[in-house]
Design a protein around this motif. Sequence first.
Motif, PDB file in Angstrom:
ATOM      1  N   GLU A  38       2.213   6.607   7.605  1.00  0.00           N
ATOM      2  CA  GLU A  38       3.391   6.052   8.296  1.00  0.00           C
ATOM      3  C   GLU A  38       3.770   4.679   7.760  1.00  0.00           C
ATOM      4  N   GLY A  39       3.164   4.284   6.621  1.00  0.00           N
ATOM      5  CA  GLY A  39       3.510   3.007   5.990  1.00  0.00           C
ATOM      6  C   GLY A  39       2.902   1.800   6.674  1.00  0.00           C
ATOM      7  N   ILE A  40       1.824   2.012   7.426  1.00  0.00           N
ATOM      8  CA  ILE A  40       1.153   0.912   8.118  1.00  0.00           C
ATOM      9  C   ILE A  40      -0.059   0.490   7.297  1.00  0.00           C
ATOM     10  N   GLY A  41      -0.106  -0.782   6.913  1.00  0.00           N
ATOM     11  CA  GLY A  41      -1.213  -1.306   6.124  1.00  0.00           C
ATOM     12  C   GLY A  41      -1.105  -0.921   4.655  1.00  0.00           C
ATOM     13  N   THR A  42      -2.134  -1.299   3.918  1.00  0.00           N
ATOM     14  CA  THR A  42      -2.189  -0.972   2.491  1.00  0.00           C
ATOM     15  C   THR A  42      -3.514  -0.278   2.199  1.00  0.00           C
ATOM     16  N   PRO A  43      -3.534   0.614   1.192  1.00  0.00           N
ATOM     17  CA  PRO A  43      -4.773   1.335   0.899  1.00  0.00           C
ATOM     18  C   PRO A  43      -5.789   0.471   0.147  1.00  0.00           C
ATOM     19  N   ALA A  44      -7.036   0.612   0.505  1.00  0.00           N
ATOM     20  CA  ALA A  44      -8.137  -0.026  -0.220  1.00  0.00           C
ATOM     21  C   ALA A  44      -8.757   1.009  -1.150  1.00  0.00           C
ATOM     22  N   ARG A  45      -9.566   0.557  -2.078  1.00  0.00           N
ATOM     23  CA  ARG A  45     -10.201   1.485  -3.036  1.00  0.00           C
ATOM     24  C   ARG A  45     -11.099   2.520  -2.371  1.00  0.00           C
ATOM     25  N   ASN A  46     -11.698   2.147  -1.247  1.00  0.00           N
ATOM     26  CA  ASN A  46     -12.624   3.062  -0.556  1.00  0.00           C
ATOM     27  C   ASN A  46     -11.905   4.077   0.335  1.00  0.00           C
ATOM     28  N   GLY A  47     -10.579   4.079   0.303  1.00  0.00           N
ATOM     29  CA  GLY A  47      -9.806   5.032   1.098  1.00  0.00           C
ATOM     30  C   GLY A  47      -9.443   4.543   2.479  1.00  0.00           C
ATOM     31  N   LEU A  48      -9.970   3.377   2.859  1.00  0.00           N
ATOM     32  CA  LEU A  48      -9.654   2.821   4.175  1.00  0.00           C
ATOM     33  C   LEU A  48      -8.351   2.038   4.125  1.00  0.00           C
ATOM     34  N   VAL A  49      -7.794   1.813   5.275  1.00  0.00           N
ATOM     35  CA  VAL A  49      -6.564   1.035   5.367  1.00  0.00           C
ATOM     36  C   VAL A  49      -6.919  -0.447   5.500  1.00  0.00           C
ATOM     37  N   ASN A  50      -6.191  -1.286   4.804  1.00  0.00           N
ATOM     38  CA  ASN A  50      -6.280  -2.733   4.994  1.00  0.00           C
ATOM     39  C   ASN A  50      -5.212  -3.116   6.003  1.00  0.00           C
ATOM     40  N   LEU A  51      -5.634  -3.701   7.101  1.00  0.00           N
ATOM     41  CA  LEU A  51      -4.702  -4.162   8.125  1.00  0.00           C
ATOM     42  C   LEU A  51      -4.841  -5.666   8.290  1.00  0.00           C
ATOM     43  N   GLU A  52      -3.738  -6.334   8.487  1.00  0.00           N
ATOM     44  CA  GLU A  52      -3.777  -7.741   8.872  1.00  0.00           C
ATOM     45  C   GLU A  52      -3.865  -7.763  10.390  1.00  0.00           C
ATOM     46  N   LEU A  53      -5.027  -8.113  10.921  1.00  0.00           N
ATOM     47  CA  LEU A  53      -5.228  -8.045  12.368  1.00  0.00           C
ATOM     48  C   LEU A  53      -4.288  -8.972  13.130  1.00  0.00           C
ATOM     49  N   GLU A  54      -3.885 -10.072  12.514  1.00  0.00           N
ATOM     50  CA  GLU A  54      -2.934 -10.982  13.153  1.00  0.00           C
ATOM     51  C   GLU A  54      -1.500 -10.687  12.692  1.00  0.00           C
ATOM     52  N   GLY A  55      -1.343  -9.653  11.855  1.00  0.00           N
ATOM     53  CA  GLY A  55      -0.021  -9.266  11.372  1.00  0.00           C
ATOM     54  C   GLY A  55       0.688  -8.366  12.372  1.00  0.00           C
ATOM     55  N   TRP A  56       1.916  -7.999  12.038  1.00  0.00           N
ATOM     56  CA  TRP A  56       2.751  -7.197  12.928  1.00  0.00           C
ATOM     57  C   TRP A  56       3.292  -5.989  12.179  1.00  0.00           C
ATOM     58  N   TYR A  57       3.331  -4.843  12.877  1.00  0.00           N
ATOM     59  CA  TYR A  57       3.765  -3.581  12.281  1.00  0.00           C
ATOM     60  C   TYR A  57       4.813  -2.932  13.176  1.00  0.00           C
ATOM     61  N   PRO A  58       5.742  -2.175  12.586  1.00  0.00           N
ATOM     62  CA  PRO A  58       6.806  -1.562  13.397  1.00  0.00           C
ATOM     63  C   PRO A  58       6.262  -0.603  14.460  1.00  0.00           C
ATOM     64  N   GLN A  59       6.704  -0.787  15.687  1.00  0.00           N
ATOM     65  CA  GLN A  59       6.272   0.089  16.774  1.00  0.00           C
ATOM     66  C   GLN A  59       6.657   1.538  16.487  1.00  0.00           C
ATOM     67  N   LYS A  60       7.815   1.733  15.881  1.00  0.00           N
ATOM     68  CA  LYS A  60       8.270   3.091  15.586  1.00  0.00           C
ATOM     69  C   LYS A  60       7.265   3.819  14.689  1.00  0.00           C
TER      70      LYS A  60
END
Length: 198
Positions: A38-60
């Motif tokens: 859904e375009g939330i976060g960025t992919p890491a090499r290990n297949g996990l998502v990188n999220l900015e915990l203090e960042g903001w993402y579209p509710q939709k």
Amino acid sequence: MQFVPFEDGIEVKGQTVKAVVDGFNTFVVLGSAYLLDEGIGTPARNGLVNLELEGWYPQKSWLLCLQQIGKQLGDGLLMQSGMAVPRNVALPEGIHDIHSAIKAVDVSYHLNHRKNGRPMFDLETGRMQEGIGHYGYEPVPGQRKIICLCETPHPCAFDHGVLTAMAQRYEVHARVVHDEKQPCRKRRGDRCTYVITW
């Protein structure tokens, strides 16, 4: 109704979004894939998502992610993701029992969403912006019971998990039951009713 934002332009804090990954327990790669799809976060090499915990993402996008999880994997994982929310998000001060915990869910919900670049609850002024619905709090006098009307765009299983985790944090044997006699967002209602007892 589930999965449909009440307003455009609402964002969700990264700490809340992380609950999806935590809800998958040992299958975090799968949880990460749903967010990345859904375009939330960025992919890491290990297949996990990188999220900015203090960042903001579209509710939709967040709601679309929850919708796909529910469609493909069912309510159990939505509930687990909801139960992970209280471990991840900012909670207001002054929570000391089940009553203050359930009452604080609505404040925390608004603290972890923003509208027009501003959090939807201001801790200094106590002002709350509208646009994402509410978690209600109605204690039943003389009983160990709270009625909680949830009018949010989340799936009802997710909100069930949020309320269960908050209630059980302060009353280990608390039980949260979805009132099937009342309207339900799964059945295109505008709210769900949960009965919390302990």
